[in-house]
Write a protein that holds these residues in place. Sequence first.
Motif, PDB file in Angstrom:
ATOM      1  N   LEU A 131       3.793  12.411 -49.222  1.00 58.56           N
ATOM      2  CA  LEU A 131       4.345  12.974 -47.991  1.00 58.56           C
ATOM      3  C   LEU A 131       3.896  12.275 -46.716  1.00 58.56           C
ATOM      4  N   ALA A 132       2.702  11.694 -46.710  1.00 64.12           N
ATOM      5  CA  ALA A 132       2.179  11.104 -45.472  1.00 64.12           C
ATOM      6  C   ALA A 132       3.102  10.055 -44.857  1.00 64.12           C
ATOM      7  N   PRO A 133       3.798   9.229 -45.657  1.00 61.72           N
ATOM      8  CA  PRO A 133       4.689   8.237 -45.032  1.00 61.72           C
ATOM      9  C   PRO A 133       5.845   8.857 -44.247  1.00 61.72           C
ATOM     10  N   ARG A 134       6.084  10.150 -44.426  1.00 62.96           N
ATOM     11  CA  ARG A 134       7.243  10.796 -43.818  1.00 62.96           C
ATOM     12  C   ARG A 134       6.890  11.600 -42.573  1.00 62.96           C
ATOM     13  N   VAL A 135       5.609  11.784 -42.259  1.00 60.06           N
ATOM     14  CA  VAL A 135       5.219  12.693 -41.185  1.00 60.06           C
ATOM     15  C   VAL A 135       4.380  11.984 -40.126  1.00 60.06           C
ATOM     16  N   LYS A 136       4.135  12.688 -39.022  1.00 59.96           N
ATOM     17  CA  LYS A 136       3.338  12.130 -37.934  1.00 59.96           C
ATOM     18  C   LYS A 136       1.859  12.100 -38.291  1.00 59.96           C
ATOM     19  N   THR A 137       1.357  13.239 -38.791  1.00 60.36           N
ATOM     20  CA  THR A 137      -0.059  13.353 -39.134  1.00 60.36           C
ATOM     21  C   THR A 137      -0.203  14.200 -40.385  1.00 60.36           C
ATOM     22  N   TYR A 138      -1.041  13.741 -41.302  1.00 57.18           N
ATOM     23  CA  TYR A 138      -1.354  14.517 -42.506  1.00 57.18           C
ATOM     24  C   TYR A 138      -2.873  14.658 -42.571  1.00 57.18           C
ATOM     25  N   VAL A 139      -3.342  15.902 -42.495  1.00 64.27           N
ATOM     26  CA  VAL A 139      -4.778  16.187 -42.547  1.00 64.27           C
ATOM     27  C   VAL A 139      -5.086  16.837 -43.889  1.00 64.27           C
ATOM     28  N   ALA A 140      -5.885  16.163 -44.704  1.00 63.57           N
ATOM     29  CA  ALA A 140      -6.284  16.683 -46.015  1.00 63.57           C
ATOM     30  C   ALA A 140      -7.744  17.112 -45.936  1.00 63.57           C
ATOM     31  N   THR A 141      -8.033  18.344 -46.355  1.00 62.06           N
ATOM     32  CA  THR A 141      -9.386  18.871 -46.181  1.00 62.06           C
ATOM     33  C   THR A 141      -9.958  19.434 -47.473  1.00 62.06           C
ATOM     34  N   ASP A 142     -11.266  19.379 -47.555  1.00 60.46           N
ATOM     35  CA  ASP A 142     -12.050  20.058 -48.584  1.00 60.46           C
ATOM     36  C   ASP A 142     -13.466  20.168 -48.026  1.00 60.46           C
ATOM     37  N   HIS A 143     -14.394  20.704 -48.804  1.00 63.60           N
ATOM     38  CA  HIS A 143     -15.720  20.956 -48.236  1.00 63.60           C
ATOM     39  C   HIS A 143     -16.841  20.203 -48.934  1.00 63.60           C
ATOM     40  N   SER A 144     -16.514  19.164 -49.676  1.00 62.41           N
ATOM     41  CA  SER A 144     -17.512  18.369 -50.372  1.00 62.41           C
ATOM     42  C   SER A 144     -17.325  16.902 -50.007  1.00 62.41           C
ATOM     43  N   GLN A 145     -18.402  16.265 -49.546  1.00 60.17           N
ATOM     44  CA  GLN A 145     -18.306  14.852 -49.171  1.00 60.17           C
ATOM     45  C   GLN A 145     -17.960  13.989 -50.371  1.00 60.17           C
ATOM     46  N   GLN A 146     -18.462  14.344 -51.545  1.00 60.23           N
ATOM     47  CA  GLN A 146     -18.135  13.588 -52.751  1.00 60.23           C
ATOM     48  C   GLN A 146     -16.640  13.661 -53.033  1.00 60.23           C
ATOM     49  N   ILE A 147     -16.072  14.855 -52.916  1.00 62.32           N
ATOM     50  CA  ILE A 147     -14.639  15.030 -53.139  1.00 62.32           C
ATOM     51  C   ILE A 147     -13.828  14.264 -52.100  1.00 62.32           C
ATOM     52  N   LEU A 148     -14.233  14.329 -50.843  1.00 64.38           N
ATOM     53  CA  LEU A 148     -13.483  13.657 -49.789  1.00 64.38           C
ATOM     54  C   LEU A 148     -13.486  12.146 -49.982  1.00 64.38           C
ATOM     55  N   LYS A 149     -14.588  11.603 -50.484  1.00 64.74           N
ATOM     56  CA  LYS A 149     -14.673  10.173 -50.738  1.00 64.74           C
ATOM     57  C   LYS A 149     -13.682   9.756 -51.827  1.00 64.74           C
ATOM     58  N   ILE A 150     -13.631  10.527 -52.924  1.00 62.56           N
ATOM     59  CA  ILE A 150     -12.689  10.221 -54.002  1.00 62.56           C
ATOM     60  C   ILE A 150     -11.254  10.452 -53.535  1.00 62.56           C
ATOM     61  N   LEU A 151     -11.039  11.496 -52.748  1.00 60.63           N
ATOM     62  CA  LEU A 151      -9.712  11.808 -52.225  1.00 60.63           C
ATOM     63  C   LEU A 151      -9.165  10.637 -51.418  1.00 60.63           C
ATOM     64  N   ARG A 152      -9.974  10.084 -50.532  1.00 55.95           N
ATOM     65  CA  ARG A 152      -9.526   8.957 -49.716  1.00 55.95           C
ATOM     66  C   ARG A 152      -9.112   7.775 -50.607  1.00 55.95           C
ATOM     67  N   ARG A 153      -9.932   7.482 -51.595  1.00 52.89           N
ATOM     68  CA  ARG A 153      -9.623   6.361 -52.483  1.00 52.89           C
ATOM     69  C   ARG A 153      -8.331   6.602 -53.245  1.00 52.89           C
ATOM     70  N   ASN A 154      -8.115   7.839 -53.712  1.00 49.67           N
ATOM     71  CA  ASN A 154      -6.896   8.142 -54.453  1.00 49.67           C
ATOM     72  C   ASN A 154      -5.651   8.007 -53.578  1.00 49.67           C
ATOM     73  N   ILE A 155      -5.752   8.457 -52.336  1.00 53.67           N
ATOM     74  CA  ILE A 155      -4.600   8.324 -51.437  1.00 53.67           C
ATOM     75  C   ILE A 155      -4.294   6.850 -51.200  1.00 53.67           C
ATOM     76  N   GLU A 156      -5.319   6.076 -50.899  1.00 55.71           N
ATOM     77  CA  GLU A 156      -5.119   4.654 -50.625  1.00 55.71           C
ATOM     78  C   GLU A 156      -4.547   3.909 -51.833  1.00 55.71           C
ATOM     79  N   GLU A 157      -5.024   4.253 -53.017  1.00 56.90           N
ATOM     80  CA  GLU A 157      -4.588   3.549 -54.227  1.00 56.90           C
ATOM     81  C   GLU A 157      -3.155   3.904 -54.615  1.00 56.90           C
ATOM     82  N   ASN A 158      -2.734   5.135 -54.339  1.00 57.07           N
ATOM     83  CA  ASN A 158      -1.430   5.606 -54.825  1.00 57.07           C
ATOM     84  C   ASN A 158      -0.347   5.637 -53.753  1.00 57.07           C
ATOM     85  N   LEU A 159      -0.716   5.352 -52.527  1.00 59.91           N
ATOM     86  CA  LEU A 159       0.239   5.398 -51.430  1.00 59.91           C
ATOM     87  C   LEU A 159       1.200   4.211 -51.499  1.00 59.91           C
TER      88      LEU A 159
END
Length: 300
Positions: A131-159
């Motif tokens: 969805l991010a390529p279609r919108v102005k801003t996409y904010v993805a949140t969670d409460h664990s730094q470990q999760i956020l680190k993996i999340l960023r990598r997954n978005i970058e790899e699959n985008l």
Amino acid sequence: MSFHENLFPSSLDLIPLPGADSIEEDTSTLFASSSFTSENSGLGMLSSNTNLLRLTVHLPPPYGDRDLGIAQSPSGLREKGSTTGNAVWRVTPPLVEWVMENKWFSSLLNGDSTTVLELGAGVAGILPAVLAPRVKTYVATDHSQQILKILRRNIEENLVPTNSIANGKKKKASTAKAEVMSRVIIDDLDWLHPPTAYLPSLSSMTAGTGFSIIFACDTIYNEALIAPHVSTLHHICSIRPADLPPTLVMVATELRSYEVHTEFLQEWTESGFEVYRVGEEALSDKLKEGFAVYIGALKR
């Protein structure tokens, strides 16, 4: 006032849930008529024992099928104080397929002013990758730094950016991907924290417009988190300016516990939201298999 006629098309086959009686009646019918059984009533992870999950999401033209490789953290699920966000949940792939297939939702998620927030994103990154390529801003949140680190990598790899052409010239894939990633914000948001801990930063991320849409995928499984979850939704929806359409909240969940499911819906409606369940006729076949999708908007 009711937002039903003004905001939602009849094609969504929405079922209003104005109060406790309607919620209990609808949820009882839903659990009785769905493919829910006690045997498949686990938390709802696709796989909790693999470090790299491979799956395909089937998107409408011109996007086509997309093969994804999603990093997970099985060890993170077993650590003390672990969070279920370390794995991919079953509802997310069919939800993103349905959202992209649905003409009304697809049009909402296709604009220079559309801002999206995902609560409890976990590691998957499937929604922002699509969805991010279609919108102005996409904010993805969670409460664990470990999760956020993996999340960023997954978005970058699959985008895969949808628009790689600019001024008649084909962009490099890396350039196009970097442009889309500039619209993606990955941030720590803990529902147990007071709103003063997250509202100022969320407001600044959207330049004061608040969010057009909030997604919450499979975030309903723990009674202790229901009140903080709903309170967070209320506070974030409240920052939407009155001259803009209200923030739409989409909650997609697997059917597990009737009691927890009902308690969440009651808390949600009692907190000032109009809440609707998307009828089975409007859902995809995959989402009819033990899932439910709800849409809510804060009353004005």
